[in-house]
Design a protein around this motif. Structure first.
Motif, mmCIF file in Angstrom:
data_model
loop_
_atom_site.group_PDB
_atom_site.id
_atom_site.type_symbol
_atom_site.label_atom_id
_atom_site.label_comp_id
_atom_site.label_asym_id
_atom_site.label_seq_id
_atom_site.Cartn_x
_atom_site.Cartn_y
_atom_site.Cartn_z
ATOM 1 N N SER A 350 40.777 50.998 24.449
ATOM 2 C CA SER A 350 41.302 50.879 25.808
ATOM 3 C C SER A 350 40.291 50.165 26.694
ATOM 4 C CB SER A 350 41.603 52.262 26.381
ATOM 5 O OG SER A 350 40.399 52.999 26.555
ATOM 6 N N ARG A 351 40.751 49.736 27.862
ATOM 7 C CA ARG A 351 39.867 49.103 28.836
ATOM 8 C C ARG A 351 38.785 50.073 29.301
ATOM 9 N NH1 ARG A 351 41.365 44.668 32.237
ATOM 10 N NH2 ARG A 351 42.986 43.410 31.265
ATOM 11 N N ALA A 352 39.175 51.322 29.541
ATOM 12 C CA ALA A 352 38.218 52.314 30.035
ATOM 13 C C ALA A 352 37.069 52.496 29.059
ATOM 14 C CB ALA A 352 38.930 53.647 30.267
ATOM 15 N N LEU A 364 34.188 39.823 33.241
ATOM 16 C CA LEU A 364 34.915 39.042 32.243
ATOM 17 C C LEU A 364 36.366 39.496 32.143
ATOM 18 C CD1 LEU A 364 32.381 38.669 29.272
ATOM 19 C CD2 LEU A 364 33.236 36.871 30.784
ATOM 20 N N MET A 365 36.579 40.808 32.198
ATOM 21 C CA MET A 365 37.936 41.337 32.086
ATOM 22 C C MET A 365 38.764 40.980 33.316
ATOM 23 S SD MET A 365 36.966 45.038 30.449
ATOM 24 C CE MET A 365 38.639 45.641 30.521
ATOM 25 N N ARG A 366 38.113 40.944 34.468
ATOM 26 C CA ARG A 366 38.837 40.625 35.701
ATOM 27 C C ARG A 366 39.356 39.192 35.666
ATOM 28 N NH1 ARG A 366 34.983 41.424 39.071
ATOM 29 N NH2 ARG A 366 35.424 43.648 39.369
ATOM 30 N N HIS A 367 38.575 38.293 35.102
ATOM 31 C CA HIS A 367 38.977 36.890 35.049
ATOM 32 C C HIS A 367 39.682 36.535 33.728
ATOM 33 C CE1 HIS A 367 35.829 36.876 38.175
ATOM 34 N NE2 HIS A 367 36.545 35.871 38.704
ATOM 35 N N GLY A 368 39.804 37.517 32.880
ATOM 36 C CA GLY A 368 40.473 37.268 31.609
ATOM 37 C C GLY A 368 41.962 37.566 31.693
ATOM 38 N N ASP A 369 42.587 37.728 30.551
ATOM 39 C CA ASP A 369 44.020 38.005 30.483
ATOM 40 C C ASP A 369 44.265 39.468 30.825
ATOM 41 O OD1 ASP A 369 46.720 38.373 29.717
ATOM 42 O OD2 ASP A 369 46.571 36.674 28.364
ATOM 43 N N SER A 370 45.145 39.714 31.792
ATOM 44 C CA SER A 370 45.401 41.090 32.234
ATOM 45 C C SER A 370 46.150 41.899 31.189
ATOM 46 C CB SER A 370 46.204 41.071 33.541
ATOM 47 O OG SER A 370 47.455 40.412 33.350
ATOM 48 N N LYS A 371 46.757 41.243 30.200
ATOM 49 C CA LYS A 371 47.494 41.973 29.170
ATOM 50 C C LYS A 371 46.576 42.593 28.123
ATOM 51 C CE LYS A 371 51.752 39.234 29.484
ATOM 52 N NZ LYS A 371 52.713 38.396 28.722
ATOM 53 N N ALA A 372 45.353 42.149 28.056
ATOM 54 C CA ALA A 372 44.431 42.662 27.042
ATOM 55 C C ALA A 372 44.169 44.149 27.265
ATOM 56 C CB ALA A 372 43.127 41.879 27.079
ATOM 57 N N GLN A 373 44.381 44.952 26.199
ATOM 58 C CA GLN A 373 44.235 46.405 26.313
ATOM 59 C C GLN A 373 43.299 47.004 25.264
ATOM 60 O OE1 GLN A 373 45.606 48.320 28.757
ATOM 61 N NE2 GLN A 373 46.388 46.440 29.694
ATOM 62 N N ALA A 374 43.093 46.337 24.142
ATOM 63 C CA ALA A 374 42.239 46.869 23.078
ATOM 64 C C ALA A 374 41.527 45.706 22.400
ATOM 65 C CB ALA A 374 43.063 47.671 22.073
ATOM 66 N N TRP A 375 40.312 45.985 21.902
ATOM 67 C CA TRP A 375 39.473 44.926 21.340
ATOM 68 C C TRP A 375 38.821 45.390 20.036
ATOM 69 C CZ3 TRP A 375 40.048 46.239 26.317
ATOM 70 C CH2 TRP A 375 40.325 45.235 27.253
ATOM 71 N N ARG A 397 48.133 46.127 23.875
ATOM 72 C CA ARG A 397 48.495 47.539 23.995
ATOM 73 C C ARG A 397 47.338 48.353 23.442
ATOM 74 N NH1 ARG A 397 50.329 45.178 19.635
ATOM 75 N NH2 ARG A 397 50.223 46.208 17.596
ATOM 76 N N PRO A 398 47.220 49.617 23.814
ATOM 77 C CA PRO A 398 46.183 50.448 23.189
ATOM 78 C C PRO A 398 46.349 50.432 21.671
ATOM 79 C CG PRO A 398 47.109 51.561 25.084
ATOM 80 C CD PRO A 398 47.966 50.343 24.868
ATOM 81 N N HIS A 399 45.261 50.248 20.977
ATOM 82 C CA HIS A 399 45.353 50.075 19.530
ATOM 83 C C HIS A 399 44.141 50.711 18.856
ATOM 84 C CE1 HIS A 399 46.395 48.147 15.699
ATOM 85 N NE2 HIS A 399 45.096 47.879 15.564
ATOM 86 N N HIS A 400 44.431 51.507 17.836
ATOM 87 C CA HIS A 400 43.360 52.078 17.021
ATOM 88 C C HIS A 400 43.265 51.284 15.725
ATOM 89 C CE1 HIS A 400 40.756 54.962 15.006
ATOM 90 N NE2 HIS A 400 41.605 54.932 13.980
ATOM 91 N N ALA A 401 42.171 50.618 15.527
ATOM 92 C CA ALA A 401 41.980 49.828 14.310
ATOM 93 C C ALA A 401 41.757 50.767 13.134
ATOM 94 C CB ALA A 401 40.793 48.884 14.470
#
Length: 666
Positions: A350-352, A364-375, A397-401
């Protein structure tokens, strides 16, 4: 003879014996008039009725429900001469329960003066049937099963133990076979009718088909029935609702297809990754083509150059890649810098979670794609301890790898790192070709005192492609040796890998089988059964060192060149199709003798044929060179490799051997 409630029958001794035998017979029996009324009945019959007197009442009036009509019809047919078959009927007794009995009716040859014209014999089924009924009710109670009976005369179907939820869902109260058939899926109707037609002829029934229930939903049924002869003939069986099972099988099949497609995609992309010839191509593959495997929203890959992060021009517009490109690779305030420094992957659901660990990443997140939720951020590494770059997969979307996803990403990153290391080295593809071929081809062929053997492999010079030509020398039992040259269709890492697999499989078959045709056939069968589209031409020669007899099995390779100091000739063994084309192909074996002092050459078509050079012309040049240097196979191999009549647009494999004359010790 008096009824069972009357006095003892009069008459001589034999009549008394017969009367007593009738009275005490273990099976319920009764004598009836033409209309079915009971004139005489035995003790077993009275006991079946709970002690009630049946005399004067039609015996079929004692039957339950619609079976009374069937009993009356059976009585009339018996008087008309149609008797001999038992009818299974239900008898209603005093305790208001129904017992099933097999009833047999026979007309009396000499009607009794009292009016009896027929005898009724009832065989009440054993008490175990009551237990079976209870078991049947348990089987169908709250289950996806129906126990059924089909009257083959009336074509009416009923449930053996009363209505069930599944029966109501399937039949909706309809018991007529033809109307029920209207619910069968159109694609299955013909098959179901054919099976029913066979059952009407006395065969058991078993089919799996689809129907539409009263709600219009498609259901899958497994129906089994046993043919039961009688009055009337019936089919008795079980209907099982296997819809969930069928759906599960379909889901598993879909999953296998998905996994197979996934595996194919992984193999394809891995090959592309390993075969990439530029750094930008590696970055583009990671940034674009791997998304479907992980279901990502977008991805970006960057490599380290001069201490800063760089990506390919085509990926700079993806996400916030343009803001990352040019940043210092050792900046651990950001996930990518931290991953590069310690080579440890980071997975954020998640973003948090990202912000709590890397507060500086907010910008970086503020200027990036707002749809990004998990990395998921993993290092691109090679053989060194320093990360060569970083690869980030992003989800919307929130994602658990999962563990498998993490392992696969690390594997791909490792392949990418290896590709980068090779690309940064001079003549990267040439080095890769040499490395692959060294692994796939034998480091050193077998040697024999009476054979002088030389081998050569020359990679293509056309874009330094990795190819699939191969050779091998196999020591066989009984003083024999196998000589092999082949060519896998295509180029690239896949062709090289297939070449290695074919060579290993071929060697395994050859060491256990001296017939070269069988060896080719087994290798061909293996290729056709794997399901992969891999074709290979091949020439396999088994030489008997003691007598010089050669046995050849051929699958599309150029002919054998035989040469001595006086010239050369071409030996063309009978050939079959390439390996992997047609299953169950049998390869013919062709024989001839290799004379001492004769030198032979096996080669792939890259040596003697190209778009500019015909095979005949190429073989002629090779034959003359082989004749000129026939006494030294190694020298001949060097000369022919340098000559390369067809050029170097394809890879080349060649094998030259000469049977050496050895002096026998005295």
């Amino acid at each position: 003879m008096k009824s069972v409630n009357g006095k003892r029958a009069a008459g001589d001794g034999s009549e008394n014996v017969l009367a007593e035998a009738f009275r005490h017979a273990p099976e319920p029996m009764a004598l009836t008039s033409a209309d079915g009324a009971v004139t005489h009945a035995n003790l077993a019959f009275a006991e079946l009725l709970g002690g009630a007197d049946a005399c004067g009442r039609p015996w079929h009036a004692l039957l339950a429900d619609a079976d009374a009509r069937r009993g009356a019809e059976a009585h009339a047919r018996a008087l008309a001469g149609e008797w001999g078959r038992r009818a299974r009927l239900r008898l209603a007794v005093a305790d208001r329960t129904a017992h099933t009995a097999e009833v047999e009716l026979r007309p009396l040859p000499n009607p009794d003066p009292s009016g009896a014209v027929a005898v009724v014999l009832m065989h009440v089924l054993s008490p175990e049937e009551t237990d079976l009924r209870a078991i049947g009710e348990l089987r169908t109670d709250n289950s996806d099963s129906v126990m059924w009976s089909l009257d083959l005369d009336t074509r009416q179907l009923r449930e053996l133990f009363g209505p069930t939820p599944l029966g109501a869902l399937l039949g909706a109260g309809d018991h007529d076979l033809e109307r029920l058939m209207q619910r069968v899926h159109p694609d299955d109707v013909a098959r179901v009718r054919d099976a029913l037609a066979a059952s009407f002829g006395g065969r058991d029934y078993e089919q799996r088909f689809r129907v539409f229930d009263r709600l219009g939903d498609e259901r899958s049924l497994h129906v089994r029935g046993r043919f039961v002869p009688g009055e009337p003939d019936r089919l008795v069986g079980i209907i099982d609702d296997v819809t969930e099972h069928v759906q599960l099988v379909r889901r598993l099949a879909d999953r296998r297809r998905t996994e197979a497609e996934h595996g194919r995609l992984v193999t394809e992309l891995s090959s592309k990754l390993v075969s990439a010839t530029t750094v930008d191509k590696v970055m583009d593959l990671l940034s674009e083509e791997f998304l479907p495997i992980f279901g990502g929203y977008f991805a970006v890959a960057l490599y380290v150059e001069g201490g800063v992060l760089r990506t390919s021009p085509s990926t700079r517009a993806r996400g916030n890649a343009d803001r990352i490109d040019g940043r210092r690779a050792d900046d651990t305030d950001y996930p990518m810098g931290a991953v590069i420094q310690d080579r440890q992957p980071r997975f954020f659901e998640s973003r948090a979670e990202v912000i709590s660990r890397f507060p500086a990443a907010v910008d970086l997140m503020r200027h990036g794609d707002s749809k990004a939720q998990a990395w998921a951020t993993v290092p691109i590494f090679g053989d060194s301890k320093v990360a060569l770059g970083v690869w980030q997969m992003v989800w919307d979307r929130p994602h658990h790898a999962s563990r498998d996803e993490r392992a696969l990403m690390l594997t791909f990153a490792g392949l990418a790192g290896q590709a980068l290391e090779r690309i940064k080295a001079q003549e990267a593809e040439l080095e890769l070709a040499d490395a692959v071929q060294r692994r796939m081809l034998p480091r050193q062929v077998a040697s024999f005192p009476d054979l002088d053997i030389a081998t050569k492999y020359l990679p293509s010079r056309a874009d330094w492609r990795i190819c699939g030509d191969f050779y091998d020398v196999i020591e066989l039992p009984d003083d024999k040796v196998g000589l092999l040259v082949g060519d896998v269709q295509g180029h690239g890492v896949e062709a090289a890998a297939a070449m290695g697999q074919i060579r290993v499989a071929f060697r395994a078959y050859a060491t256990n089988q001296s017939d070269p045709g069988v060896v080719l056939g087994e290798t061909n069968r293996l290729l056709t059964e794997t399901g992969e589209i891999v074709f290979a031409t091949c020439g396999y020669l088994v030489v008997d060192r003691a007598g010089g007899v050669m046995q050849a099995a051929w699958a599309g390779q150029p002919p054998v060149v035989l040469a001595d100091a006086d010239g050369y000739e071409l030996w063309e063994p009978e050939t079959g199709p390439p390996l992997g084309v047609l299953p169950d192909t049998e390869y013919t074996v062709t024989s001839r003798v290799l004379d001492p002092g004769t030198t032979l050459l096996l080669c792939s078509d890259g040596l003697v044929e190209s778009t500019e050079v015909t095979m005949d012309a190429g073989l002629d040049r090779v034959g003359r060179a082989l004749s000129e240097h026939c006494e030294d196979p190694h020298e001949a191999a060097d000369v022919i490799a340098e000559m390369a009549p067809a050029g170097r647009g394809d890879d080349i494999a060649l094998l030259i051997t000469r049977m050496v004359r050895t002096e026998t010790a005295t």
